[in-house]
Design an enzyme around this catalytic site. Sequence first.
Site, PDB file in Angstrom:
ATOM      1  N   GLN A 252       0.832  -1.202   0.070  1.00 25.72           N
ATOM      2  CA  GLN A 252      -0.066  -0.127  -0.014  1.00 25.72           C
ATOM      3  C   GLN A 252       0.724   1.354  -0.231  1.00 25.72           C
ATOM      4  O   GLN A 252       0.373   2.448  -0.324  1.00 25.72           O
ATOM      5  CB  GLN A 252      -0.968   0.036   1.241  1.00 25.72           C
ATOM      6  CG  GLN A 252      -2.086  -1.069   1.023  1.00 25.72           C
ATOM      7  CD  GLN A 252      -2.927  -1.212   2.300  1.00 25.72           C
ATOM      8  OE1 GLN A 252      -3.209  -2.126   3.130  1.00 25.72           O
ATOM      9  NE2 GLN A 252      -3.599  -0.184   2.664  1.00 25.72           N
TER      10      GLN A 252
ATOM     11  N   GLU B  66     -12.746   5.067   4.935  1.00 31.16           N
ATOM     12  CA  GLU B  66     -12.828   4.355   6.135  1.00 31.16           C
ATOM     13  C   GLU B  66     -14.010   4.847   7.163  1.00 31.16           C
ATOM     14  O   GLU B  66     -14.379   4.134   8.195  1.00 31.16           O
ATOM     15  CB  GLU B  66     -11.861   4.751   7.052  1.00 31.16           C
ATOM     16  CG  GLU B  66     -10.138   4.127   6.375  1.00 31.16           C
ATOM     17  CD  GLU B  66      -9.108   4.569   7.021  1.00 31.16           C
ATOM     18  OE1 GLU B  66      -8.340   3.500   7.383  1.00 31.16           O
ATOM     19  OE2 GLU B  66      -8.806   5.689   7.224  1.00 31.16           O
TER      20      GLU B  66
END
Lengths: 166, 806, 289
Positions: free
Chosen positions: B237, B760
């Site tokens: 990532q 998120e």
Amino acid sequence: MAKTQVSLTVNGATVDALVEPRTLLIHFLREQLSLTGPHVGCETSHCGACTVDLDGKSVKSCTVFAVQANGADIRTIEGMANADGTLHALQEGFREMHGLQCGFCTPGMITRAYRLLQENPNPSEEEIRFGIAGNLCRCTGYQNIVKAIQYAAAKLSGVAFKEAAE
Amino acid sequence: MNDMTPPSAERAEKLEGMGCRRKRVEDIRFVQGRGNYVDDIKMPGMLYGDFTRSPHAHARIKNIDTSKAAAVPGVVAVLTAETLKTVNLAWMPTLAGDVQMVLADGKVLFQNQEVAFVIANDRYVAADAADLVEVEYEPLPCNVDPFKAMNHDAPVIREDLKGKPDGAHGKRKHHNHIFNWQAGEKAPTDAAFDNAEVTIKELISYPRCHPCPLETCQCVASFDKIKGELTLYGTFQAPHVIRTVGSLISKIPEHKIHVIAPDIGGGFGNKVGAYSGYICAIVASIVTGKPVKWVEDRIENLSTTAFARDFHMLTEIAATKDGRVTGLRCYTIADHGAFDACANATKWPAGLFSIITGSYDFPAAHVSVDGVYTNKAPGGVAYRCSFRVTEAAYCIERAMDIMAQKLKMDPAEFRMKNLIRREQFPYKSVMGWEYDSGDYHVALQKAMDAVGYTKLREEQKARQAAFKRGETRDLMGIGVSFFTEIVGAGPSRACDILGIAMFDSAEIRIHPTGSGICRLGTKSQGQGHETTYAQIIATELGLPADNITVEEGDTDTAPYGLGTYGSRSTPVSGAATAMACRKIKAKAQMIAAYMLEVHDDDLEWDVDRFRVRGAPERFKTMTELAWAAYHEVPPGMEPGLEAINYYDPPNFTFPFGAYICVMDVDADTGEAKVRRFYALDDCGTRINPMIIEGQIHGGLTEAFGIAMGQEIHYDSDGNVTTASLMDYFLPTAVETPHWETDWTTTPSPHHPIGAKGVGESPNVGGVPCFSNAVNDAFAFLGSTHIQMPHDHWRTWEAAEKLGLHA
Amino acid sequence: MIPGAFTYHRPSSVKDAVALLATFGDDGRALAGGHSLIPMMKLRLATPANLVDLGGIAHLKSIRQDGGDIVIGPMVTQHELIGSELLTQKIPLIRETALQIADPQVRYLGTLGGNIANGDPGNDMPAVMLCLNASYHLAGKSGERLIAAREFYQGAYFTALEPGEIVTAIRIPVPPAGHGHAYQKLKRKIGDYATAAAAVVLTLKGSEVTSVSIGLTNVAETPLFAEEAGRILTGAMLDPATVKRAVAAAEKITAPASDRRGTPQYRTKMAGVMLARALARAAERARSA
């Protein structure tokens, strides 16, 4: 370990190969045939990322030995497009309805949805969800996958598609 | 006005810029099975690596015999800690200032820890050989209970830290203690509690869980002996961070390391840090001179890679008896496992946990967090957590419900009374955060109206009465969650990863024919960056999004960035994209002025062109200006049309949302069914609503899994009992509820396009919403707090304790 | 993820299969649908040196009526059970149960034989077979024999199968027309084994239970035939007090494992709840039949 000869049809083409008896069908497809569409997501036969269509059945190719597929007719995501090269209604539907994000579950999901629509060309939402219960997705929450399959079902039946509200 | 010019709205629509439901570019290859994931990569002569792992949670290693494994035909080498010591890589630094064994050195500290790495010419042979490495263990007493970690007789886990009372974050008070971290003001908070009219106190635990992306962690390492260069493909990532860290620990110069993150099958924070598999594959490639692939299986992934949460929060709220909060106090024990590999920014060993005052105007607050070592896998920050924001949000939203119950106030009404008011923005919390923008009351009211909240409460009252009369065995719960989260790490004064400031970047080059390429320091794992960054550029520069290629993940070509996690891509690289566009646009404006023979200031921007003020028939489109940039620029100006921006954000961003969940609970089986889930999110400017909806669906599904059954569970011998998908609860399409999404938009005032990030939020706000719903179902019977996860048996036990089965 | 090495055999007759298994002894395993055995092999919990694939033996795949019985070949898949008109009409309990087993892909390949012969307490069909009083035709090196399902299960992964024996047919007496049936399975999610499940077949005359048969899944080391619970209900009405006594009798014979599905106490209680709900549904079906 002595190898065995297998002969089968994959995405319409005849394949002859040598495999160890323990070679899993998923590894045979990905590594010997370079069909990297189906994926490995677990080792306990839960996730369905490895799903292929084998003799008219949706099958988790991680739970089948290549030797068991001798003589079989297999279709993977790489064989889903229409004969003229255009995308299958499912492939189109997944894009139209945002039915994928990371793409990892997508080949198995589309391949399973293909057989689902063969079993039941006009499934309800509940039937779709039950029909893809063997395919896990971590990104989409399934909602748009359901819509993608409904889109494809409508297109294949030649009816208008009405997208459900959010 | 040129008669042929289509109206601005029509031209804008064709660009597919910000705000439209642009279909994804990535999908074209994914729906055809043409993604390029790490395990798809084949290199000539490639070898395969596999681990031998410890069955024990804590044991001394008396001996490792690799001879049988090495003798298997096809095995090329077997690495142990002894091998790695020769290149000083038996241990590696973690992102949290600790060190971690790459291969077990003298002892093992958690079940399934890596002990040996077998390299073979075939992955089947590697698996066979890994089984043949013989390890002699002397089991040691283990501890997997964070509450017992600092007992005087707790087993010593980290012998390497003996005699080292100073940790990376200050003094350690016990051999299993990692750090203590505090935020807020203790004295005024204690005073608020001393003077409080009403208080609540509850231990609110967020169990250990795991992000479990569908693709596990994997890499292919290829060291070219002749060039002295390492190429590393991997599930990263943050590819640039891997390159820099890789260089620091391997001593290969950074310019000779090429890190490439190709397509990634889900990250969710599981693929941020460096794992033993990566290091071993690199060393194996150096030792063998061949490329080495390492692919972990699911059990390895769930039991050894970055877990999430394991935060145990003893929480107190003080309030007036008419429902105004006056103080918040929280003492947390954080279980970090055997090594502190928590992927936090350097100064924040407990991440951004101090967002814990949430959406509420607390005049006083104080938190204290003690991190401890146990015989469990390392990690802690992962799974859409925004750096411990999920823990903070769960804590405050549960605690607010508990207080509302004590005050006999409706949970939504109690929240309304304490939400930060619109006029208070930008809002400085007592924890030091400056929340950028929000209109909380409007959002909560919109959510309540959308679900018919008042009617739902009436229905619930009727159901409670029916239950008490024995007419039904189904309880009804209504969960409310109003979360504020903090994302977009972050301003360099506050945020760095191993010393590298947490800016991010965008480099845009426009080609002569008006299309272009944008490369960034972030890295999508499914978030649709190839589609959305192009939309920003389309709006900023007036070029069709379809004409912009977006690339991420190749560290040789992408500008330096800190990667994608913590919902930081839009706030940071999205800003960098806009800023780079504006540099390009400024140059284009000068070229246009030159070509139209006017002054810069005489021009105005109209969707895709500069036109002369008062004479709109005189214009130059961006496409024409692109050509001009290569064909004939004004005297003294450099040709070309490109720009790069490294964006150091002035602040974090603060997305927020109002979620409401209606649940029906079967008192006799403990099954809980979500009847309805409504999610309102405010992420500021909405770049692609279709993608936002997808993120919300996915995040809520993860939250549903967490709240209703996920747990990485250890028995008292340190065996991890939920390490496969048999037991780790991943909902299928059948269990997953239908999600209703909605929004408000309060743009971030400090962000170039007003966007905040959203990936998120659904996990942050979702988990407390589900948990509050289950708790709310039982609250009328006197229950104050039922612990997550709300699997059937635990919910049934709660009902049993309340005497509901008599 | 990777199984150990083995030699693969694919006989075309039961005789050949039995002969091969006799030769291999403990070093050989029969392969039916593979969806219990292959996952175990991938985790290396099973490492047979020889696999005898029964998939090439055509006559193990039939479903037929034989007098008052229906005889099902062991290699019939769950998918085929669901699609069988004959079974749907005559023994609908089987279809209802099969739909609750695993997921579509597993049902395409997983077999009835595998599900009943593995001895895994989590498998659903064994309790159904106990409920239906099925019997299994076995073939081995000592010849053929017939054994009642109610005598077949001895412990976890431990059945009456002698080494080298395979199931060649499953024989089920057809329940009376107008019977009621239900398979009530509590599970954490689709595809999971039962937290507890109850299989019920019953007949009613008015409100009186004239016959009832109960099987319980995954609440002991073997599937359970709840004989005493059945006795309490036979000749009685399905009133709450009687059901409560039957439930108590059923709970008494359970000895569930403790796992992530719940504590033994919880699972015992759930066996009772599933039984009560199965009785109610079966009765409703019998009444509307």
